[in-house]
Design an enzyme around this catalytic site. Sequence first.
Site, short mmCIF file in Angstrom:
data_model
loop_
_atom_site.label_atom_id
_atom_site.label_comp_id
_atom_site.label_asym_id
_atom_site.label_seq_id
_atom_site.Cartn_x
_atom_site.Cartn_y
_atom_site.Cartn_z
N TYR A 5 9.94 -6.67 -1.61
CA TYR A 5 9.46 -6.17 -2.90
C TYR A 5 9.91 -7.06 -4.05
O TYR A 5 9.28 -7.06 -5.12
CB TYR A 5 10.00 -4.76 -3.17
CG TYR A 5 9.22 -3.65 -2.50
CD1 TYR A 5 9.11 -3.56 -1.12
CD2 TYR A 5 8.60 -2.67 -3.27
CE1 TYR A 5 8.41 -2.54 -0.52
CE2 TYR A 5 7.89 -1.64 -2.68
CZ TYR A 5 7.81 -1.57 -1.31
OH TYR A 5 7.10 -0.55 -0.72
N ASP A 17 8.87 -1.02 14.73
CA ASP A 17 7.60 -0.60 15.33
C ASP A 17 7.82 0.51 16.35
O ASP A 17 7.10 1.50 16.39
CB ASP A 17 6.83 -1.79 15.94
CG ASP A 17 7.67 -2.65 16.88
OD1 ASP A 17 8.90 -2.48 16.94
OD2 ASP A 17 7.08 -3.52 17.57
N LYS A 64 13.34 -5.52 12.19
CA LYS A 64 12.63 -6.30 13.22
C LYS A 64 13.51 -7.52 13.52
O LYS A 64 13.15 -8.66 13.21
CB LYS A 64 11.25 -6.71 12.71
CG LYS A 64 10.23 -5.58 12.69
CD LYS A 64 9.60 -5.29 14.07
CE LYS A 64 8.66 -6.39 14.49
NZ LYS A 64 8.14 -6.15 15.86
N ASP A 82 6.59 7.77 4.57
CA ASP A 82 5.26 8.39 4.45
C ASP A 82 4.85 9.00 5.79
O ASP A 82 4.29 10.09 5.86
CB ASP A 82 4.19 7.36 4.03
CG ASP A 82 3.87 7.40 2.54
OD1 ASP A 82 4.81 7.58 1.74
OD2 ASP A 82 2.69 7.25 2.18
N ASP A 132 9.57 2.47 3.08
CA ASP A 132 8.37 2.97 2.39
C ASP A 132 7.39 3.54 3.42
O ASP A 132 6.90 4.66 3.30
CB ASP A 132 7.73 1.83 1.59
CG ASP A 132 6.47 2.27 0.88
OD1 ASP A 132 6.49 3.35 0.26
OD2 ASP A 132 5.47 1.53 0.94
C1 IPM Z 1 6.93 4.69 -3.13
C2 IPM Z 1 5.73 3.90 -3.60
C3 IPM Z 1 6.17 2.64 -4.31
C4 IPM Z 1 6.87 1.76 -3.27
C5 IPM Z 1 5.10 1.82 -5.02
C6 IPM Z 1 4.26 2.65 -5.93
C7 IPM Z 1 5.73 0.70 -5.79
O1 IPM Z 1 4.86 3.65 -2.53
O2 IPM Z 1 7.80 5.00 -3.96
O3 IPM Z 1 7.01 5.04 -1.96
O4 IPM Z 1 6.20 1.07 -2.49
O5 IPM Z 1 8.10 1.77 -3.26
MN MN Z 2 5.42 4.71 -0.72
#
Ligand code: IPM
Ligand code: MN
Length: 354
Positions: A140, A224, A191, A252, A248
């Site tokens: 990032y 993975d 990884k 999710d 990240d």
């Molecule tokens: C998160 C989001 C952010 C990230 C983006 C919007 C920069 O996806 O907070 O999970 O990738 O960290």
């Molecule tokens: Mn995210």
Amino acid sequence: MTKTLLLLPGDGIGPEVSAVARRVAGRLINHGLPLTVEEAPFGGVSIDAHGVPLTDATLARALQADAVLMGAVGGPQWANQSYATRPEAGLLKLRSEMQVYANLRPARCFTALADASTLKRVYVEGLDILFVRELTGGVYFGEPRGVETLADGQRRGVNTHVYTSSEIRRVARVAFELARGRKHEVVSAEKANVMEAGLLWREEVQALRDAEYPDIKLSHMLADNMAMQLVKNPRQFDLILTDNLFGDILSDEAAMLTGSLGMLPSAAIGDAGRAGLYEPIHGSAPDIAGRGIANPCAAVLSLAMALRHSLGAPELAARVEAAVEAALDKGARTPDLGGTLSTVAMGDAILAGL
Ligand code: IPM
Ligand code: MN
Ligand code: NAD
């Protein structure tokens, strides 16, 4: 001593879910919590008003606050902007300037939601995973980055995944300390099989554990494989430590184990004494923004994390979490959870539980 919470509602559903968190904070204030809630522009709305996603004024207020609670930023109207001035770049700058390098993302499946996941109840019931995601390094932030045009006319995009040993160790330390309050188990994901920086991650995490945390059971897993294990047998995990990008993605994925992306809060913290940054892990959800149907639970649970980690009110944090759980127990559900309640009505149900 009155503390300050800076609210950054942001874009899309950000203002919709933040308004519910603000109502909950207001209720606590009415009952004696010494807290002032302020608001500042951030993200796409700040681009529209001031030309940049994070103004110097908003940044200064964030650095002065005791805690910052963000809604969400981003959306299609700003997606063609040059990368450096997009809403998301403002969020990365805020995280970096606040030096909140450890992002705690609890993925907990509330009992009432065990049938809301797309996975069978038998796999998700009782799930309680804490992700510790590195937040201010890795791909990032690595340099060089950008897009260049080569001599033959092709374009070449570059991002750099980079970690130093101290960046790895400081977030690993947060994970080990938190593991001492849980099951004393950490699974670290990278990884190491294809990335030098992944191998460094593995070595540094292991070295810190051996030197200072012999009471913690540490294991390593390729990222993975972890993505697969999270849907095969998610309850094998208690605390997962991983880098910025894998954290990240895997968080999710884990959100769906709890019923919805709209359930997962987060706390970004740095060294002791620094303000924390609190945000739902979901985004601005352009597909449902403006319809008043977003799930506010992640935003309210993020407020609870702020109460616990930055505002010195852990007992109120527990009450807010219990209020969310009570609302879910009574059947309150937004559409993402299979229900019909609006964002505001879900907020009413949480406030009733409070
Ligand atoms: C998160 C989001 C952010 C990230 C983006 C919007 C920069 O996806 O907070 O999970 O990738 O960290
Ligand atoms: Mn995210
Ligand atoms: P998203 O998280 O916004 O949405 C993904 C899906 O989940 C959508 O179908 C959405 O409707 C649903 N969803 C998310 N939150 C929900 C909630 N509270 N209640 C009900 N449903 C919910 O991800 P995306 O669509 O990939 O990204 C949209 C924008 O948000 C992008 O600009 C992205 O960069 C940004 N984003 C911001 C943050 C942040 O501010 N922390 C986090 C992730 C994405």
